[in-house]
Design a protein around this motif. Structure first.
Motif, PDB file in Angstrom:
ATOM      1  N   ASN A  80       0.849  -1.188   0.000  1.00  0.00           N
ATOM      2  CA  ASN A  80       0.000   0.000   0.000  1.00  0.00           C
ATOM      3  C   ASN A  80       0.884   1.236   0.000  1.00  0.00           C
ATOM      4  N   ASP A 115      -7.822   2.164  -2.574  1.00  0.00           N
ATOM      5  CA  ASP A 115      -6.428   2.051  -2.157  1.00  0.00           C
ATOM      6  C   ASP A 115      -5.496   2.056  -3.362  1.00  0.00           C
ATOM      7  N   THR A 116      -4.332   2.660  -3.166  1.00  0.00           N
ATOM      8  CA  THR A 116      -3.304   2.706  -4.207  1.00  0.00           C
ATOM      9  C   THR A 116      -2.132   1.833  -3.784  1.00  0.00           C
ATOM     10  N   GLU A 169       0.242   4.303   0.626  1.00  0.00           N
ATOM     11  CA  GLU A 169       0.020   5.287   1.694  1.00  0.00           C
ATOM     12  C   GLU A 169       0.416   4.734   3.061  1.00  0.00           C
ATOM     13  N   THR A 170      -0.009   3.522   3.362  1.00  0.00           N
ATOM     14  CA  THR A 170       0.251   2.962   4.696  1.00  0.00           C
ATOM     15  C   THR A 170       1.550   2.164   4.755  1.00  0.00           C
ATOM     16  N   GLU A 216      -4.488   0.585  -8.651  1.00  0.00           N
ATOM     17  CA  GLU A 216      -5.500   0.904  -7.643  1.00  0.00           C
ATOM     18  C   GLU A 216      -6.485  -0.246  -7.495  1.00  0.00           C
TER      19      GLU A 216
END
Length: 446
Positions: A129, A202-203, A131-132, A198
């Motif tokens: 992920n 989520d990306t 972002e996370t 994607e």
């Protein structure tokens, strides 16, 4: 069709309710209230029966929808009870359940098949992920290339190896980039590429990394072997008759000189032929030495404890090394460490590394050599040979495994080349780390 039976039953109930309502209106109109009340009770029974009839079928449909919602396809519906139209629903739901289960089974089989393929390839793959940083999936090859244990979030790499994190994860590689990765004891050449995708909101980033050092080493080794094979063959074919002829001429001249003590010209000629003979024999010996690089092609593998391997080397090498005033120690962190190797060849590698270590630290006042075995975080067994000698200049470290290359006046340039080839045959690798005037460590990674 059973759904027609269901509609027919509903239609009959509707006709009955309409008829009863008309009867109630009629009895009320003619002031027959008793009949009107009785007919009203009948209407209530019909309405209640219709409600129960419809409710049972909607409860069945609701059960099916809940099973789909929560993906619970383990339950089944009995097709041998209740009314025909309900059995028809049960049969349809069971068929849908079975179809979905078959689709899920096929998808799971394809997923497992794809996962096994990705785990078997020697190319590192990871998806996480963006972002996370949470890892969606990664294969063992990725962990092996980066020399890290399994992790669930890329922040682990950021904490442990910030430089590697910047190079691999933070930098975008839209096309294949050649990247040199600095690991603990070595630098490896890799090809890195990535892409963004994607899933719902989520990306994710898919990162692919390939260690091309192994391929380069293998190709380089094969090229050197072919070159040496041709070279030694041609040298020996050319020099052998010259050496043989020089030997014959030398014997003949020795006979003539013994018959004529004043034949100074013959003496000079004999000295020249001896020179030709000696150089020819030297070239033959040189060629035979390098032929050993081509002889190491097959392995006689057997299991041996590292402790036993160290004992063999210690008995063989320790007396001569200590006789030169050099301290040598053998350390094993785990007595259960086991290798699956060609013992003779690996002993040859260790002996060669020890001889090099002796040569490197022979001028040191407190010369010290240490041979150590450890198990890395990736479960690789690593044997390290340390010395506190003069070290290897950084500008020649990349060349020390090249055949013919040597920094010694009397060296043949074959020892480390042979060590590298033996390790490649074992699907392992040899690494070097050295600091001038501090020492050198060679690592054999199995």
């Amino acid at each position: 069709m059973n759904y027609k039976s269901f509609i027919l039953k509903i239609f009959i109930r509707v006709i009955l309710m309409v008829s009863v309502i008309l009867a109630i209106v009629y009895f009320s109109y003619i002031n027959e209230f008793t009949y009107a009340i009785l007919t009203g009770l009948g209407l209530f029974v019909i309405i209640f029966n219709t409600f129960t009839f419809v409710k049972r079928r909607f409860l069945v449909i609701e059960d099916f929808f809940n099973a789909v919602k929560y993906r619970d396809f383990s339950r089944g519906f009995s097709e041998n009870v209740a009314a025909k139209d309900i059995r028809f629903l049960y049969k349809g739901f069971n068929q849908i359940h079975q179809t979905i289960k078959e689709i899920n089974t096929q998808n799971h089989a394809q997923y497992v098949y794809l996962q096994k393929i990705l785990e078997m390839v020697d190319i590192g793959i990871i998806a996480y992920n963006l972002e996370t940083g949470r890892v969606l999936w990664s294969n063992d090859s990725f962990l092996k290339i980066l020399d890290v244990p399994s992790f669930k979030n890329i922040s682990f790499i950021e904490r442990r190896k910030p430089e590697l994190f910047t190079t691999i994860f933070e930098t975008f590689h839209r096309e294949e980039d050649s990247v040199v990765i600095n690991l603990e004891n070595e630098k490896i050449k890799t090809l890195v590429s990535d892409t963004i995708f994607e899933v719902e909101e989520d990306t994710f980033k898919l990162l692919v990394i390939q260690n091309i050092d192994n391929t380069l080493n293998k190709n380089e080794s094969e090229s050197w072997k072919k070159l040496l094979s041709v070279m030694t063959h041609e040298i020996m074919n050319s020099i052998t008759p010259i050496a043989s002829l020089a030997n014959t001429l030398e014997r003949n001249l020795d006979g003539l000189i013994s018959e004529n003590d004043e034949a100074s010209e013959l003496i000079d000629l004999n000295a020249g032929i001896k020179t030709i003979k000696n150089r020819s024999e030297g070239l033959l010996k040189f060629a035979k030495t390098y032929r050993s690089l081509n002889k190491v092609t097959n392995l006689n593998l057997q299991k041996i404890r590292v402790t036993e391997l160290f004992t063999n080397i210690q008995l063989l090498m320790e007396p001569s090394i200590k006789a030169k005033g050099i301290q040598i120690d053998f350390l094993n962190t785990n007595d259960r460490l086991m290798l699956h190797i060609d013992v003779h060849l690996i002993e040859q590698v260790l002996i060669n590394l020890l001889l090099n270590a002796v040569d490197a630290c022979k001028e040191k006042e407190e010369a010290h050599i240490r041979v150590e075995a450890i198990e890395s975080i990736n479960r690789n067994i690593v044997i390290k040979v340390y010395d506190n000698g003069i070290g290897i200049p950084e500008d020649i470290q990349e060349n020390i495994f090249v055949p013919f290359f040597t920094s010694k006046e009397t060296g043949s340039g074959i020892g480390l080349s042979l060590c590298k080839q033996i390790m490649l045959l074992h699907k392992g690798r040899i690494q070097v780390k050295s600091v001038i005037e501090e020492g050198t460590v060679f690592s054999l990674v199995f």
